[in-house]
Design a protein around this motif. Structure first.
Motif, PDB file in Angstrom:
ATOM      1  N   ASP A   1      -6.174   5.963   3.534  1.00  0.00           N
ATOM      2  CA  ASP A   1      -6.331   4.717   3.149  1.00  0.00           C
ATOM      3  C   ASP A   1      -5.661   3.386   3.777  1.00  0.00           C
ATOM      4  OD1 ASP A   1      -8.194   5.664   0.560  1.00  0.00           O
ATOM      5  OD2 ASP A   1      -6.396   7.127  -0.133  1.00  0.00           O
TER       6      ASP A   1
ATOM      7  N   GLY B   1      -2.576  -1.523   2.766  1.00  0.00           N
ATOM      8  CA  GLY B   1      -2.621   0.041   1.751  1.00  0.00           C
ATOM      9  C   GLY B   1      -3.317  -0.913   0.727  1.00  0.00           C
ATOM     10  N   PRO B   2      -3.180   0.451  -0.549  1.00  0.00           N
ATOM     11  CA  PRO B   2      -3.920   0.550  -2.075  1.00  0.00           C
ATOM     12  C   PRO B   2      -3.178  -0.930  -2.581  1.00  0.00           C
ATOM     13  CG  PRO B   2      -3.974   2.375  -1.301  1.00  0.00           C
ATOM     14  CD  PRO B   2      -2.985   2.078  -0.417  1.00  0.00           C
TER      15      PRO B   2
END
Length: 297
Positions: free
Chosen positions: A262, A207-208
């Motif tokens: 995300d 993810g981020p």
């Protein structure tokens, strides 16, 4: 230098394949005595017994088990070489035995098989659909489609594409139980697990900020078919992680909703897998190339 007794190796492989001297002899169009003498000749040359024989049972010895794969490769190489020679001067013909996962096979492979048979009317295709992990050599398949990470093995694997996974649930389930904002939130939700991967209850995400997270999920259902999860998902039983070719239509219709957008599960490779030998009949290569050229469909 003494050449290997290729005939004896081939007949040994046929007995292993058919689990019977009588059936092997029928398949090879020779007498049972011819097959028995060839196997005995091989045992004498190797100075080891290959079979334990009784009046009712035929079983490989430990030596036989170790040598069976070598024998089957010798027989397969010989058959493939003869077929390749014939294919150079003839129109494609004969049988191709192809495997594929059930849903992907129905949606993406079966239509290609239909097109291919129209293009090559002398080629017959035996299509085996199953989500179970199979031994393509033991099954006698010429090739199979696998959607999985391929471990190191003697099999030849050609990666065709990535298959993306989506975490989805019905809007009704998410309205009632809440929408996870982070993979760790899945721990308090009911998840539907796919049993043909190991471990089935650990889902990985990136993810981020290049974060990598592994979450152990729990749920009331574990199923060995992705398509079989759809009714439970639509009925609001829980959350599942499925490939786009299974959930694309339900997402487009709004029946299911994608969450954790995300965060992405690592894509799974779409592979075309063949036995170890590089020698293949032209009809097999033609079908493999045809499928590879349409892998994005």
């Amino acid at each position: 230098m003494r050449l290997p007794d290729f005939e004896a190796w081939a007949m040994f492989a046929a007995v292993v394949e058919h689990r019977s001297f009588t059936d092997a002899a029928k398949a090879l169009s020779v007498s049972k005595a011819t097959v028995s003498k060839a196997v005995t000749r091989l045992e004498e040359h190797l100075d080891t017994s290959l079979f334990n024989r009784t009046s009712r049972r035929l079983a490989l010895t430990e030596s036989g088990k170790r040598l069976a794969d070598h024998a089957q490769r010798i027989l397969a190489e010989g058959r493939a070489a003869e077929e390749a020679a014939r294919d150079e001067t003839a129109e494609l013909s004969g049988v191709v035995r192809l495997g594929a996962p059930m849903t992907f096979g129905l949606l993406r492979i079966a239509p290609l098989v239909a097109q291919f048979t129209k293009m090559h009317p002398l080629v017959d295709i035996d299509l085996h659909l199953s989500d179970a992990k199979i031994d393509i050599v033991e099954m006698g398949l010429d090739a199979t489609i696998r959607i999985a990470d391929m471990p190191d093995s003697s099999l030849r694997a050609r990666r065709l594409a990535d298959v993306n996974l989506h975490v989805i649930a019905s809007p009704a389930y998410l309205d009632a139980r809440g929408r996870p904002a982070h993979p760790s939130d899945l721990g308090v939700h009911d998840c539907i697990c796919y049993s043909n991967v190991t471990p089935s209850d650990v889902w990985r995400f990136s993810g981020p900020g290049q974060q990598v997270v592994a979450v152990q999920v729990r749920g009331r259902l574990t199923i060995n078919s992705g398509e079989a999860m759809l009714p439970a998902l639509r009925d609001g039983i829980g959350i599942a992680r499925l490939p786009d070719f299974i959930v694309g239509e339900a997402l487009a219709k709004g029946e299911l909703e994608e969450i954790l957008i995300d965060w992405r599960s690592p894509p799974v490779g779409l592979h075309l897998v063949t036995p170890p030998s590089r020698l293949r009949p032209a009809r097999v290569d033609a079908l493999i190339d045809f499928i590879a050229s349409h892998h994005g469909c």
